[in-house]
Design a protein around this motif. Structure first.
Motif, short mmCIF file in Angstrom:
data_model
loop_
_atom_site.label_atom_id
_atom_site.label_comp_id
_atom_site.label_asym_id
_atom_site.label_seq_id
_atom_site.Cartn_x
_atom_site.Cartn_y
_atom_site.Cartn_z
N GLY A 50 0.79 -1.23 0.00
CA GLY A 50 0.00 0.00 0.00
C GLY A 50 0.82 1.27 0.00
N GLU A 51 2.13 1.16 -0.22
CA GLU A 51 3.01 2.34 -0.20
C GLU A 51 2.95 3.12 -1.52
N TRP A 52 3.00 2.42 -2.64
CA TRP A 52 3.05 3.05 -3.96
C TRP A 52 1.79 2.71 -4.73
N ALA A 72 -1.39 9.29 -8.43
CA ALA A 72 -1.08 9.67 -9.81
C ALA A 72 -0.98 11.18 -10.00
N SER A 73 -1.62 11.96 -9.15
CA SER A 73 -1.64 13.41 -9.33
C SER A 73 -0.47 14.11 -8.64
N GLU A 74 0.39 13.38 -7.98
CA GLU A 74 1.49 13.99 -7.25
C GLU A 74 2.79 13.96 -8.04
N VAL A 75 3.81 14.55 -7.45
CA VAL A 75 5.15 14.43 -7.99
C VAL A 75 5.70 13.07 -7.57
N PRO A 76 6.67 12.53 -8.28
CA PRO A 76 7.18 11.20 -7.90
C PRO A 76 7.86 11.21 -6.53
N ILE A 77 7.63 10.13 -5.78
CA ILE A 77 8.28 9.96 -4.48
C ILE A 77 9.76 9.68 -4.71
N TYR A 78 10.03 8.75 -5.62
CA TYR A 78 11.39 8.36 -5.97
C TYR A 78 11.54 8.31 -7.47
N SER A 97 15.18 11.34 -4.42
CA SER A 97 13.94 11.58 -3.68
C SER A 97 13.12 12.68 -4.36
N ALA A 98 11.93 12.95 -3.82
CA ALA A 98 11.03 13.96 -4.37
C ALA A 98 11.64 15.36 -4.29
N THR A 99 12.51 15.58 -3.32
CA THR A 99 13.13 16.90 -3.16
C THR A 99 14.35 17.09 -4.05
N GLY A 100 14.77 16.03 -4.76
CA GLY A 100 15.93 16.11 -5.63
C GLY A 100 17.20 15.62 -4.98
N LEU A 101 17.11 15.16 -3.75
CA LEU A 101 18.27 14.64 -3.03
C LEU A 101 18.64 13.25 -3.57
N ILE A 102 19.88 13.05 -3.92
CA ILE A 102 20.35 11.74 -4.38
C ILE A 102 20.57 10.88 -3.15
N LEU A 103 19.71 9.87 -2.99
CA LEU A 103 19.78 9.01 -1.81
C LEU A 103 20.92 8.02 -1.91
N ARG A 104 21.12 7.46 -3.09
CA ARG A 104 22.22 6.53 -3.29
C ARG A 104 22.57 6.48 -4.77
N ARG A 105 23.85 6.31 -5.05
CA ARG A 105 24.34 6.18 -6.42
C ARG A 105 25.36 5.06 -6.44
N GLY A 106 25.39 4.30 -7.53
CA GLY A 106 26.35 3.22 -7.59
C GLY A 106 26.40 2.53 -8.94
N HIS A 107 27.25 1.51 -9.00
CA HIS A 107 27.47 0.75 -10.24
C HIS A 107 26.52 -0.44 -10.38
N GLU A 108 25.94 -0.90 -9.27
CA GLU A 108 25.06 -2.06 -9.29
C GLU A 108 23.65 -1.64 -8.87
N LEU A 109 22.66 -2.00 -9.69
CA LEU A 109 21.28 -1.63 -9.41
C LEU A 109 20.78 -2.24 -8.11
N GLU A 110 21.13 -3.49 -7.85
CA GLU A 110 20.68 -4.17 -6.62
C GLU A 110 21.07 -3.37 -5.38
N ARG A 111 22.30 -2.94 -5.33
CA ARG A 111 22.79 -2.21 -4.14
C ARG A 111 22.18 -0.83 -4.04
N VAL A 112 21.91 -0.20 -5.17
CA VAL A 112 21.32 1.14 -5.15
C VAL A 112 19.87 1.08 -4.67
N LEU A 113 19.14 0.03 -5.08
CA LEU A 113 17.74 -0.09 -4.69
C LEU A 113 17.54 -0.44 -3.22
N LEU A 114 18.60 -0.88 -2.54
CA LEU A 114 18.48 -1.22 -1.12
C LEU A 114 18.06 -0.02 -0.27
N VAL A 115 18.31 1.18 -0.74
CA VAL A 115 17.96 2.36 0.03
C VAL A 115 16.43 2.52 0.15
N ILE A 116 15.67 2.00 -0.81
CA ILE A 116 14.21 2.11 -0.74
C ILE A 116 13.53 0.75 -0.57
#
Length: 123
Positions: A50-52, A72-78, A97-116
């Protein structure tokens, strides 16, 4: 002198007259099947919790973006972005994030998605 007979369609003769070398579509950055599968698995779990509620995918010349919405009417959460220009620097994947803050950046998608990706922890 008319080369087109009366029983043929005039549009057929124009199609034959076109050169075979058409302009190729512009190159776009896309998510491959494995990347999209991983993102959609996470999306499915978050929808079940029920989050997204909605998502959007944009393929542009310089990057691909998967946006996640609470409504659907909002700005993206992530925003999950793939930018190949950063592959040798900070990594081509990032979660923003919605504010434009880069939560995580990396070379592997799996590790980057762990933040959310909030998996249940056994206590």
């Amino acid at each position: 002198m008319n080369l087109i007979s009366e029983d043929t369609d005039p549009s057929e003769s124009r199609a034959v007259a076109r050169p075979a070398t058409a302009v190729p579509p512009p190159n776009r950055v896309t998510f491959n099947r494995l990347e999209l599968n991983r993102i959609l698995n996470l999306y499915g779990r978050m929808v079940a919790d029920g989050e997204w509620r909605d998502y959007a995918i944009d393929f542009m010349k310089e990057r691909a973006v998967f946006s996640v919405f609470r409504r659907a009417s909002e700005v993206p959460i992530y925003r999950i972005e793939k930018d190949p220009r950063l592959a040798r620097k900070q990594g081509m994947y990032s979660v923003i994030s919605a504010t434009g803050l880069i939560l995580r950046r990396g070379h592997e998608l799996e590790r980057v998605l762990l933040v959310i990706d909030r998996k249940l922890a056994v206590v």
